[in-house]
Design a protein around this motif. Structure first.
Motif, PDB file in Angstrom:
ATOM      1  N   PRO A  68      41.255  33.182  45.887  1.00  0.00           N
ATOM      2  CA  PRO A  68      42.612  32.680  46.129  1.00  0.00           C
ATOM      3  C   PRO A  68      43.686  33.759  45.952  1.00  0.00           C
ATOM      4  N   TYR A  69      43.519  34.641  44.964  1.00  0.00           N
ATOM      5  CA  TYR A  69      44.479  35.722  44.759  1.00  0.00           C
ATOM      6  C   TYR A  69      43.679  37.012  44.631  1.00  0.00           C
ATOM      7  N   PHE A  70      44.386  38.138  44.590  1.00  0.00           N
ATOM      8  CA  PHE A  70      43.661  39.406  44.605  1.00  0.00           C
ATOM      9  C   PHE A  70      42.811  39.622  43.369  1.00  0.00           C
ATOM     10  N   PHE A  71      43.277  39.090  42.223  1.00  0.00           N
ATOM     11  CA  PHE A  71      42.465  39.227  41.022  1.00  0.00           C
ATOM     12  C   PHE A  71      42.066  37.841  40.564  1.00  0.00           C
ATOM     13  N   ASN A  72      41.349  37.222  41.385  1.00  0.00           N
ATOM     14  CA  ASN A  72      40.781  35.895  41.310  1.00  0.00           C
ATOM     15  C   ASN A  72      41.739  34.766  40.994  1.00  0.00           C
ATOM     16  N   LYS A  73      41.791  34.321  39.734  1.00  0.00           N
ATOM     17  CA  LYS A  73      42.449  33.027  39.563  1.00  0.00           C
ATOM     18  C   LYS A  73      43.957  33.118  39.440  1.00  0.00           C
TER      19      LYS A  73
END
Lengths: 267, 270
Positions: free
Chosen positions: A201-206
């Motif tokens: 979902p985002y570049f550094f996961n959550k």
């Protein structure tokens, strides 16, 4: 700023909590602001929304001149003025809010590297398109940049800015690039971002970080700004996970809070 | 693939095959990907171009900037990134952008703008490799180009001042070196055990900073404290740029000895 001045400012920043009346200044939204400045402003707004810090957006024709570094956007918090995303992130960190604290050293290095990639390629390509591509300059940029000022000031300021940007392009080696090469660079950059994002979902996961804010600012602006042709936004539209990413952030951080950041919705 | 590839670039010194970052990037990439390059070092004659160095010439192509030269080599099937995943390829682009934005201004400053360094080391070195009367003009032009680039990308319009920018660019460069060191950790190369494009770029940028002897050395001191980056440069130098016998000193126009360098055999068989 020198080291001493910066330490001093951080200390003052740390002393006070975030006030209710923080304001963000940018140029006039409807008539004056250009693609690259809009992208930068949106990135900062997204970042502050992600940190849950309230800020009011104020549009002024002379925002560029009010800014301490000459670049928009800048925020006015308490009695301090900070411009550009990098220093704003540090300022907010001094106040105790940070999005990237949970990352380890390698991830922080990656995040900084990707932010530089966006600045190096996307931002430079936007500047090139706005100021060095004759069609866009003639139809859109000149008219918009000088719109708040009377003749002949509007022409003079626009030419001055164009000359400055062209000098910069030449210094970094983009002076001889053609529009197609620039669009190819944008494509390469989007491909890299898309591959890095993958299915997360985002570049550094959550959790979103300042990288997500920066990428959102640029991509959303590219997708929703009308230019002379659609080639730039077509390059971004090729990557469906980037489109989904923009939509997700728009829905989560801009609509849910009751604020529309732009009147044009994503297609 | 059989066409002879010739690279014309600035020469070496202080233990390096080339003192010029961009030339070094291309040479390192060629070694990593196994491309047979014949290296023509620019010397004190009128042969060869000096403008857009490094320049790669094959039978019908002349390619000039490092990024374009690397692309050209890849199209000729000399690809050092063959085993990288898509994400690693994306990381490569991002780290190269980081190097160019954060490290390059300070490097340009150390080599070309800082007066002690420029007048005692850089200028004599380059001037000794350019024939008179160009030797009076070209180094000065390169220095102005470097200053211009620093000010236009980091300074604030409309009055560009170097002083305001100096502290910031060195701080950014030190941060960049720390980030690279964190990313490299204890591995031999940035992506596993075989070197790739990113290793070529990092080596090209760091090695001159590491090895060239300057009077004003703040960035160099910082780099020397990051032992894994120093080990990285030394490893590449020892494995890919083998020493051959003989040593000679670089002599400038006034017959003053300024450095000892070793001759490298630019053999195309790695």
């Amino acid at each position: 700023m020198s080291l001493v001045a910066e330490a001093f400012v951080s200390q003052i920043a740390a002393a006070e909590p975030w006030p209710e009346n923080a304001t963000l200044y940018q140029q006039l939204k409807g008539e004056q602001i250009l693609l690259s400045d809009n992208a930068a402003s949106l990135a900062v707004q997204a970042f502050l929304q992600m940190c849950n810090l309230p800020v009011k957006v104020v549009c002024r024709a002379n925002a560029e001149y009010m800014s301490p570094s000459g670049k928009v956007p800048f925020i006015h918090v308490g009695n301090q003025v900070v411009s550009e995303l990098g220093p704003i992130v540090q300022f907010v960190k001094a106040k105790g809010h940070s999005l990237s604290d949970g990352l380890d050293e390698v991830q922080k290095a990656e995040m900084k590297a990707y932010m530089e990639l966006v600045n190096n390629m996307l931002l430079t390509a936007e500047l090139y398109l706005q100021w060095c591509d004759e069609a866009t300059v003639g139809e859109i940029t000149h008219a918009r940049y000088g719109s708040p000022y009377p003749w002949p000031l509007n022409h003079i300021l626009a030419y001055q800015k164009q000359w400055e940007v062209k000098r910069k392009m030449k210094a970094i080696g983009w002076g001889n690039k053609t529009l197609d090469q620039v669009l190819e660079d944008v494509d390469q950059c989007c491909q890299a971002l898309s591959q890095r994002l993958g299915t997360q979902p985002y570049f550094f996961n959550k959790q979103p970080t300042e990288l997500d804010a920066l990428v959102f600012g640029h991509l959303y602006t590219i997708l929703t700004t009308q230019l002379t042709n659609d080639e730039l936004s077509e390059k971004v539209k090729n990557y469906s996970n980037l489109l989904a990413f923009c939509r997700r952030i728009e829905q989560h951080y801009f609509e849910d809070r009751g604020k529309g950041s732009s009147s044009i919705r994503l297609p | 693939m059989a066409a002879p590839l010739e690279l014309s670039c600035w020469g070496g010194g202080w233990g390096l095959p080339s003192v010029h970052s961009e030339s070094l990037v291309v040479m390192a990439y060629a070694k990593f990907s196994g491309a047979p390059l014949k290296v023509n070092v620019i010397d004190n004659t009128w042969r060869g171009s000096r403008g857009d160095v490094p320049v790669l010439t094959s039978e019908d192509n002349i390619v000039s900037q490092p990024a374009k030269i690397l692309n050209f080599l890849r199209k000729q099937k000399y690809n050092a990134d063959y085993e990288l995943s898509a994400k690693q390829g994306a990381d490569t682009l991002a780290y190269i952008a980081l190097l160019e934005e954060k490290l390059l201004p300070a490097m340009l400053h150390t080599f070309w703008v800082e007066s002690d360094n420029y007048f005692s080391v850089t200028k004599p070195w380059f001037a000794s490799r350019i024939p008179f009367p160009l030797s009076l003009i070209l180094p000065g032009r390169m220095s102005k180009g470097a200053l211009n680039r620093i000010l236009l990308t980091r300074g604030e319009p409309p009055l560009y001042h170097l002083r305001e920018v100096e502290a910031q660019i060195y701080r950014d460069a030190k941060e960049c070196l720390n980030l690279l060191s964190n990313r490299l950790g204890t591995s031999q190369f940035f992506f596993g055990d075989t070197p790739s494009t990113l290793d070529a770029y990092v080596f090209g940028f760091l090695a001159p900073l590491y090895k060239v002897r300057f009077p004003k050395v703040q960035l160099q001191e910082h780099l020397k404290q990051l032992s894994n980056l120093c080990r990285f440069c030394d490893d590449i130098l020892n494995s890919y740029f083998r020493l051959s016998l003989g040593a000679f000193s670089c002599v400038n126009r006034n017959q003053q000895q300024i450095a000892f360098g070793e001759v490298y055999s630019h053999d195309s068989t790695t």
